[in-house]
Design an enzyme around this catalytic site. Structure first.
Site, PDB file in Angstrom:
ATOM      1  CG  ASP A  22      -2.181   0.848   0.994  1.00 25.03           C
ATOM      2  OD1 ASP A  22      -3.258   0.264   0.767  1.00 25.03           O
ATOM      3  OD2 ASP A  22      -2.074   2.097   0.995  1.00 25.03           O
TER       4      ASP A  22
ATOM      5  CB  THR B  69     -15.181  -2.167 -10.110  1.00 22.95           C
ATOM      6  OG1 THR B  69     -15.458  -2.968  -8.958  1.00 22.95           O
ATOM      7  CG2 THR B  69     -16.343  -2.255 -11.082  1.00 22.95           C
TER       8      THR B  69
ATOM      9  CB  THR C  51     -11.577   2.121 -10.245  1.00 25.22           C
ATOM     10  OG1 THR C  51     -12.532   1.292  -9.547  1.00 25.22           O
ATOM     11  CG2 THR C  51     -10.404   1.281 -10.668  1.00 25.22           C
TER      12      THR C  51
ATOM     13  CE  LYS D   4     -17.746  -5.245  -9.375  1.00 22.87           C
ATOM     14  NZ  LYS D   4     -18.247  -5.606  -8.084  1.00 22.87           N
TER      15      LYS D   4
ATOM     16  CB  CYS E  39     -20.680  -1.541  -4.871  1.00 26.10           C
ATOM     17  SG  CYS E  39     -19.001  -1.920  -4.391  1.00 26.10           S
TER      18      CYS E  39
ATOM     19  CG  ASN F 211     -22.726  -4.594  -8.179  1.00 26.97           C
ATOM     20  OD1 ASN F 211     -23.111  -5.631  -7.645  1.00 26.97           O
ATOM     21  ND2 ASN F 211     -21.580  -4.037  -7.868  1.00 26.97           N
TER      22      ASN F 211
ATOM     23  CE1 TYR G  48     -28.551  -6.352  -1.598  1.00 31.37           C
ATOM     24  CE2 TYR G  48     -28.246  -8.669  -2.120  1.00 31.37           C
ATOM     25  CZ  TYR G  48     -27.786  -7.491  -1.552  1.00 31.37           C
ATOM     26  OH  TYR G  48     -26.568  -7.455  -0.943  1.00 31.37           O
TER      27      TYR G  48
ATOM     28  CG  ASN H 159     -37.188   0.470  -2.249  1.00 30.47           C
ATOM     29  OD1 ASN H 159     -37.586  -0.155  -1.279  1.00 30.47           O
ATOM     30  ND2 ASN H 159     -35.920   0.787  -2.422  1.00 30.47           N
TER      31      ASN H 159
ATOM     32  CE  LYS I 219     -24.318  -4.630   3.612  1.00 29.63           C
ATOM     33  NZ  LYS I 219     -23.446  -5.512   4.378  1.00 29.63           N
TER      34      LYS I 219
END
Ligand SMILES: NC(=O)c1ccc[n+]([C@@H]2O[C@H](COP(=O)([O-])OP(=O)(O)OC[C@H]3O[C@@H](n4cnc5c(N)ncnc54)[C@H](O)[C@@H]3O)[C@@H](O)[C@H]2O)c1
Length: 438
Positions: free
Chosen positions: A31, A123, A85, A212, A269, A216, A258, A227, A326
């Site tokens: 890092d 990503t 990213t 990917k 994300c 999502n 979900y 919703n 969350k």
């Protein structure tokens, strides 16, 4: 056993480093932040994540952290890159940090004689591997990808708060590969890393890159649909979104995950991958109406919920319980609790509480908002309380916490977690997606 290096030891990289060590591999982490290197070498956590502290301590002898790319690349066989990213204003991502890491790796690979596999886990926008990342690797090394060294794109499908569990037991492992050998090496690594024998899906770079962000984006569609059902059920006498969603979830073409009507999605994300998917489609002159709509539904839901709460008692004092995006994380990016608190603070006195995310939240909260000293303190003397995150301590709220409130508190339990029988004398409990006026 192969030796592994991990570049970028943040919210995803640090748990991955610890999980790899837990499964018996020697692992070197790199890092750019001194504090991260120091903490990991002392067996301390650089980020909050369940089980991370335990695994870092337990596997200390197999883990080393350094700033030195040369040490990491020379002494390992596979390198996983998990640097940020960040999103740009138009929704696309920048590969700036990935390219920095790739250049540093390539300088070492140029002089390393042994075969090495470079894996991009960050990503990226579709096309990045073929157009930007592999060309830089080949240019700096002077070698050929897929022949002299291997390259894979291997995004993780984890959720903060359960990163280690998701790494050990993923639904799928997605691999985009420069060539068969690279993909095979990474597949074998995952056979040893995962404990649940997940499907390992291998393909070319661009399809893995599309898969990917598409995955999502698809999940946001499901959340926004649930919703919408939630808002419909609130308008119909006897309506109950939990019953409707439960029925839908049993259909194997749909599935229950979900599909719970409630709060908008947030975090680092879903919102950004969905916007990136939309922007990617737009650049191809394809109208991604579903992705755009889920984003729009999500944004209007904040306004819907804020005005619903405000209309219950236009002068009332409001407690917001839950500021992280969350449960089991202190990450506050795109947090529903913070957005709702800020919106309500324009007209109401607002007090907030969260078991872990207060420090991070303070930077984003309106100055008019008071931060409570405890859950009990937050619930004292309020007219309305809203549970935005299903933290365990919110499920254990006791009647005594409402002591001294002049009238029964309206408790909006967005996750249906409180003990309704125990609290019925001190609070009027409302769940989302159910009609109350009729
Ligand atoms: N956090 C998530 O929930 C999640 C989930 C899936 C995918 N991802 C993806 O994983 C990537 C990383 O995300 P994150 O949340 O772990 O980010 P993060 O910001 O928490 O951590 C990134 C780490 O990389 C380090 N870093 C930056 N540049 C570096 C360099 N050149 N060399 C070495 N280290 C460097 C930073 O110091 C930091 O510690 C992103 O592409 C993200 O989209 C994240």
């Amino acid at each position: 056993m192969q030796k592994i290096s991990v570049i970028g030891l943040g919210k995803l990289g640090a748990p991955l480093l610890a999980t790899i060590a837990e499964r018996g591999f020697e692992v070197v982490g790199v890092d750019i932040a001194d504090s991260t290197i120091e903490k990991i070498n002392k067996g301390e956590v650089p980020v909050e994540e369940p089980d991370l502290a335990k695994l870092l301590k337990k596997n200390r002898l197999r883990i080393k952290a350094t700033k030195d790319y040369s040490e990491a690349i020379k002494n390992t066989d596979i390198t996983l890159i998990i640097v940020p990213t960040p999103s740009k204003k138009n929704g696309t991502f920048t590969n700036r940090f990935v390219l920095d890491a790739v250049k540093n790796i390539a300088k070492v690979l140029k002089i390393k004689n042994k075969y090495h596999l470079v894996v991009v886990t960050s990503t990226v926008i579709p096309g990045s591997m073929d157009k930007e990342i592999v060309p830089v690797l080949e240019k700096v090394t002077g070698k050929k990808a897929g022949k002299d060294f291997g390259v894979c794109y291997n995004p993780e499908f984890i959720a903060l708060g359960s990163v280690i569990k998701n790494l050990l037991e993923p639904d799928l492992v997605l691999i985009g590969e420069s060539d068969l050998r690279s993909g095979r090496i990474l597949e074998n690594f995952y056979h040893k890393l995962c404990i649940n024998k997940p499907p390992i899906v291998r393909m070319n770079f661009v399809n893995a890159e599309i898969a990917k962000i598409a995955l999502n984006s698809y999940i946001t569609t499901k959340i926004s649909f649930a919703n919408t059902l939630m808002q419909i059920c609130e308008k119909i006498p006897g309506g109950n979104v939990d019953d409707v969603a439960r029925a839908l979830g049993f259909d194997s073409r749909i599935g229950a995950k979900y599909l719970k009507g409630g709060l908008p999605y947030g975090g680092p994300c879903f919102p950004r991958d969905n916007r990136a998917f939309n922007n990617f489609a737009k650049n191809l002159k394809v109208k991604s109406l579903l992705a755009r709509s889920s984003d729009k539904i999500n944004n209007t839901l904040f306004k819907y919920l804020s005005s619903k709460i405000s209309s219950i008692n236009p002068k009332g004092k409001i407690a917001i319980l839950g500021l992280s995006y969350k449960k089991d994380t202190d990450v506050v990016e795109e947090s529903a609790g913070i957005k709702i608190a800020n919106s309500l603070a324009k007209k109401h006195k607002v007090i907030v509480w969260d078991p872990t995310a207060i420090e991070n939240a303070k930077k984003l909260l309106s100055p008019a908002i008071r931060v409570a000293s405890s859950l009990k303190n937050c619930l004292s003397n309020v007219d309305i309380a809203v549970i935005t995150i299903p933290w365990d301590e919110f499920g254990k709220i006791k009647p005594a916490y409402f002591k001294g409130n002049p009238k029964k508190t309206i408790l909006i339990d967005c996750w249906g977690i409180v003990d309704q029988v125990k609290l019925q004398k001190v609070a009027n409990i409302q769940l989302l997606g159910q009609s109350y006026n009729e």
